[in-house]
Write a protein that holds these residues in place. Structure first.
Motif: not given
Length: 521
Positions: A116-136
């Motif tokens: 479930h770590a499906t994106n590159w991890i922004n160290p300082r903020k949750n970068n799920a994206g506007p419609q990304g899964p909230p619990d990624w």
């Protein structure tokens, strides 16, 4: 013949092979009248390096022979050529399309759709994206997660991390590689891009990119050294220290190169100044060549330390190319493949992969157990999460009972044989935005590849579906979604089934945050 009988027969064969391998190891030990030393392992991981960013040809012609393309003649990678001649390279090796998912897959043996770590991890903020899964899994790896270095450490290995970490966000355990099983951490932190490659700029400290200043390298500050070289010197010193302990080692050499910023490595700039390519592309090529020199320096160090014959090296990239050579969805950056890092095309997720003994020696007991052929090419599909079970099998270390491993051992493929038991599929899930491609899932099965777009756009030809036959159309020029409806349905059903099997998370609707699952055509 019943399927139950076939499964039972396969299990019996696997059991017998295991007994044979164990007997071989014992026999090898008895012949030398001493225990066989476990093999050392090096994972040499290059950031943002695609399958075409090298002078080593990975793609093949119609006869299955390696074929050179113009980019192979642009990049200068003699150490990769050396390694490829010593071992086997895969030309259908897949990574996730961005970095953190791949890195955590290597550590965990699980597909990103599962961890479930499906994106590159922004160290300082949750970068799920506007419609990304909230619990990624933005936090990344946890202290109690099963990881490759933790298992190897329990098996007696000294585990060494050099370079880029990017396993977790600031303030969470994964930001520090020591928390996930490494005994040594040099330069690993929460971020992916270095503040600067230049020692004269303190690798970013005191600049506007101080939040990405590479740690632990203060002794090189204000000196005329490039980051790639500093990391290599530190790795080689650590290897020399480790040899004195008489422990087997696991070196995870994860270069920040060739990630942006595209700082030109002055040692190699003259090699590209007359190439006719723009300055950023020339700088990218110097980063490639600097990485390659590092590979050669580490190979030389292993040889000088007398451990090369007993050291197995895995070389790979973490996602498709980020070469600044054209549009992200065109045939440009990874030509003749289409697309680049972050994109849903092959150029976004095909990476170089070479496995070789650091110094081939047929008399070495471990090389007898894994006789990797020299200058060989493997065409079966494999992926980054296969490294975890492969390394555990080579080192005779077991994962915890009940732990789910999505990867499959590559051991038979590494000796140049085909392996019918190895899956012929690859799942790549990216339920986020904004990036080169947004909210998509890729599923490959044999020659066929389906791309499902959760939010259709001009980049997806305003459709949910793109379907390609990679045997006939390896560069993805002909979308067959409309002309092959039966194949489309078959591939979509397989994609949906695979997503469910991996307990994947989906993008959500703009209103109500409801999961948007793939739709059958």
């Amino acid at each position: 013949m019943s399927s139950h009988f076939i499964r039972s027969l396969r299990l019996a064969v696997v059991f017998c092979l295991a007994l044979v391998l164990s007997a071989d190891r014992l026999q090898a030990a008895n012949l030398q009248n001493q225990p066989v030393k476990p093999p050392n392992i090096v994972v040499f991981l290059v950031d943002d390096m695609g399958v075409m960013d090298t002078s080593v040809p990975f793609l093949t012609d119609a006869a299955g022979k390696p074929k050179r393309y113009p980019l192979n003649d642009y990049y200068i990678t003699p150490s990769m050529e050396r390694l490829a001649k010593q071992g086997i390279r895969f030309n259908h090796f897949y990574a996730m399309s961005v970095c953190s998912p791949t890195r955590i897959s290597i550590m965990s043996g699980q597909n990103a759709a599962r961890h479930h770590a499906t994106n590159w991890i922004n160290p300082r903020k949750n970068n799920a994206g506007p419609q990304g899964p909230p619990d990624w899994n933005w936090e990344g790896l946890k202290k109690d997660d099963v990881t490759l270095p933790r298992l190897l450490a329990k098996g007696g290995y000294r585990t060494i991390h050099v370079g880029k970490g990017h396993f977790g966000a600031d303030g969470f355990p994964g930001a520090e590689p020591l928390n996930i099983g490494f005994d040594v951490n040099i330069a690993g932190s929460s971020f992916g891009a270095p503040g600067s490659y230049y020692g004269m700029k303190k690798f970013g400290l005191g600049t506007r990119r101080s939040h990405h200043a590479v740690p632990h390298l203060e002794k090189y500050h204000d000196t005329d050294i490039f980051l790639t070289e500093a990391l290599t010197l530190e790795a080689n010193v650590t290897l020399a220290e480790t040899i004195k302990t008489d422990q087997p080692f696991f070196l995870y050499m994860a270069h920040y190169a060739v990630h942006a910023p595209f700082d030109s490595d002055p040692r190699f700039a003259a090699h590209y100044q007359d190439s006719g390519k723009p300055a950023p592309a020339q700088a990218f090529a110097t980063l490639i060549e600097g990485m390659d020199k590092s590979l050669g320096d580490i190979l030389n160090q292993l040889n000088e330390l007398g451990v090369a014959e007993n050291t197995l090296i895995f070389f790979l990239g973490d996602n498709g190319s980020d070469a600044p050579l054209g549009h992200q969805h065109d045939v440009a950056c990874a030509a003749p493949l289409r697309g680049k890092k972050g994109a849903h095309y092959e150029g976004g997720m095909r990476v170089p992969f070479i496995a070789a003994w650091a110094k081939p020696d047929p008399s070495n007991p471990n090389q007898k157990l894994l006789p990797i052929p020299q200058d060989a090419l493997q065409t079966q599909i494999a992926a980054v999460h296969d490294l975890f079970p492969t390394i555990l099998k080579v080192t005779d270390v077991k994962p915890p009972q009940g732990y789910i491993v999505d990867g499959q051992p590559l051991n038979k493929l590494l000796i140049g044989k085909s392996d019918e038991a190895h899956r012929d599929t690859f799942l790549m899930h990216y339920p986020h935005s904004p990036h080169r491609s947004n909210y998509f899932t890729v599923y490959r099965d044999g020659d066929w590849k389906i791309i499902y777009h959760y939010v259709p756009s001009p980049d997806s030809e305003d459709s949910h579906y793109q379907l390609y036959n990679l045997a006939k159309d390896p560069f993805e020029q002909h979308n067959l979604a409309e002309s092959e409806p039966k194949q489309l349905k078959q591939m979509m059903q397989a994609l949906i089934d695979s997503m469910e099997q991996h307990a994947a998370l989906y993008p959500v609707t703009k209103e109500g945050n409801k999961p948007m699952k793939p739709k059958m055509p």
